[in-house]
Design an enzyme around this catalytic site. Structure first.
Site, PDB file in Angstrom:
ATOM      1  CG  ASP A  53      -2.115   0.916   1.051  1.00  0.00           C
ATOM      2  OD1 ASP A  53      -2.268   1.478  -0.036  1.00  0.00           O
ATOM      3  OD2 ASP A  53      -2.908   1.041   1.998  1.00  0.00           O
ATOM      4  CB  CYS A  73       0.627   8.011 -12.126  1.00  0.00           C
ATOM      5  SG  CYS A  73       1.643   8.483 -13.523  1.00  0.00           S
ATOM      6  CB  SER A 119      -5.764  17.309  -9.931  1.00  0.00           C
ATOM      7  OG  SER A 119      -7.089  17.626 -10.319  1.00  0.00           O
ATOM      8  CE1 TYR A 145      -7.093  13.370  -6.620  1.00  0.00           C
ATOM      9  CE2 TYR A 145      -8.042  15.092  -7.992  1.00  0.00           C
ATOM     10  CZ  TYR A 145      -7.167  14.041  -7.828  1.00  0.00           C
ATOM     11  OH  TYR A 145      -6.354  13.654  -8.876  1.00  0.00           O
ATOM     12  N   GLY A 194     -27.278   4.914 -28.853  1.00  0.00           N
ATOM     13  CA  GLY A 194     -28.248   5.813 -29.452  1.00  0.00           C
ATOM     14  C   GLY A 194     -29.253   6.382 -28.478  1.00  0.00           C
TER      15      GLY A 194
END
Length: 323
Positions: A53, A73, A119, A145, A194
């Site tokens: 982790d 990343c 970000s 975040y 569609g």
């Protein structure tokens, strides 16, 4: 040019996996994948470093041996339906504490450059009509975040002033490409089937970045001397409205988009009534960025067009289409 050893964290993720596969096609790089679980999509020749982790106590010494560049990343990503009782604490645990732990060990191991994938949420959630975000704007994150990403950026910048390791920060806007998930994947599926959508009269402006363009910018930042210590925003340099995006995706799918020109105010009100106000803000709001700094400092312009990016994104859907 000598061969560079590159450690990519988040190797099983959308961006990390694509970056590793790209690096594996070049003789200029020796990619190493940091993984929490085995990823069968990665080429076998890529060296793996298995990590239980990402924590503030994780030991990265074996993974960092001989590494020239780290591309971080790995992260706790933005989630739509947050279940944690203290979301900011959870984001900080991974995005701040674990990131700085990796960076400190990387500096100690002699890593030359640390590229942090941040970000656009560090800049804010949306832009007003006629305005754009730039890389040097005062940060204004809103959600946990975005706040955690900013705190990680601050910590990395401080670390770079006390070590020889160079830090580069890249803030992407919404990334699309083969393997995309979340709302972008939902749009593709709706258009492929569609399904009529009440989004035929949306006149916002959104910046997007294709996976291939983002990877090209990251690789450019591996050694470019002007990248050191800088923040860059990542986009295609081609902004579209939500309506234009849907029509473009449909065209790439060789489908006709069925878009109903309902008033934005009506659709937004309905979205709020059913608890989807935040989704409506992203669909109808604007978020534009200026990537002029990338060209001025790096000589970088997006090498792939918006249409090429969409073609790569929908290619798996076209190839898997049943007769």
């Amino acid at each position: 040019m000598s061969v560079q050893s590159v450690l990519v964290t988040g190797g099983s993720g959308f961006l990390g996996g694509a970056l590793l596969r790209h690096l594996a096609t070049s003789k200029s790089y020796l990619p190493v994948a940091a993984l929490r679980r085995e990823c069968l999509d990665l080429p076998r020749e890529i060296r793996r470093f298995m990590l239980a982790d990402m924590t503030a106590n994780a030991d990265w010494r074996d993974a960092l041996t001989g590494i020239d560049v780290v591309v971080h990343c790995g992260a706790r990503v933005h989630v739509m339906d947050e279940a944690a009782t203290d979301p900011l604490a959870e984001f900080r645990r991974v995005n701040v504490d674990a990131t700085l732990n990796l960076a400190r060990q990387a500096a100690k191991a002699g890593v030359k450059r640390f590229i942090f994938i941040s970000s656009i949420k560090v800049n804010g959630e949306f832009t007003e009509p006629g305005s754009v975000f730039t890389a040097d704007d005062t940060p204004a994150p809103v959600d946990p975040y975005g706040i955690s990403k900013l705190e990680a950026e601050i910590g990395l910048k401080q670390l770079s002033t006390t070590t020889e390791m160079e830090v580069v920060i890249i803030r992407p806007v919404l990334v699309y490409g083969a393997g995309v998930k979340a709302n972008f994947l939902s749009m593709i599926r709706w258009l492929q089937r569609g399904i009529p959508l009440p989004l035929g009269a949306v006149h916002n402006r959104r910046s997007l970045v294709s996976l291939d363009n983002l990877i090209d910018l990251i690789v450019t930042c591996f050694v470019h001397p002007a990248a050191a210590g800088q923040v860059f925003l990542a986009s295609d340099g081609h902004d579209v409205s939500t309506t234009e995006l849907l029509r473009s995706i449909a065209a790439a799918l060789k489908k006709r988009a069925v878009l109903l020109p309902l008033p934005v105010s009506l659709v937004s009100a309905i979205a709020r009534l059913v608890g989807r106000g935040a989704v409506a803000q992203r669909v109808f709001g604007s978020l534009q960025v200026d990537i002029g700094k990338n060209q001025r400092l790096l000589g970088w312009v997006p090498p792939f067009s918006f249409e090429q990016g969409l073609a790569a994104t929908v290619k798996p859907f076209l190839e898997n289409r049943k007769p």
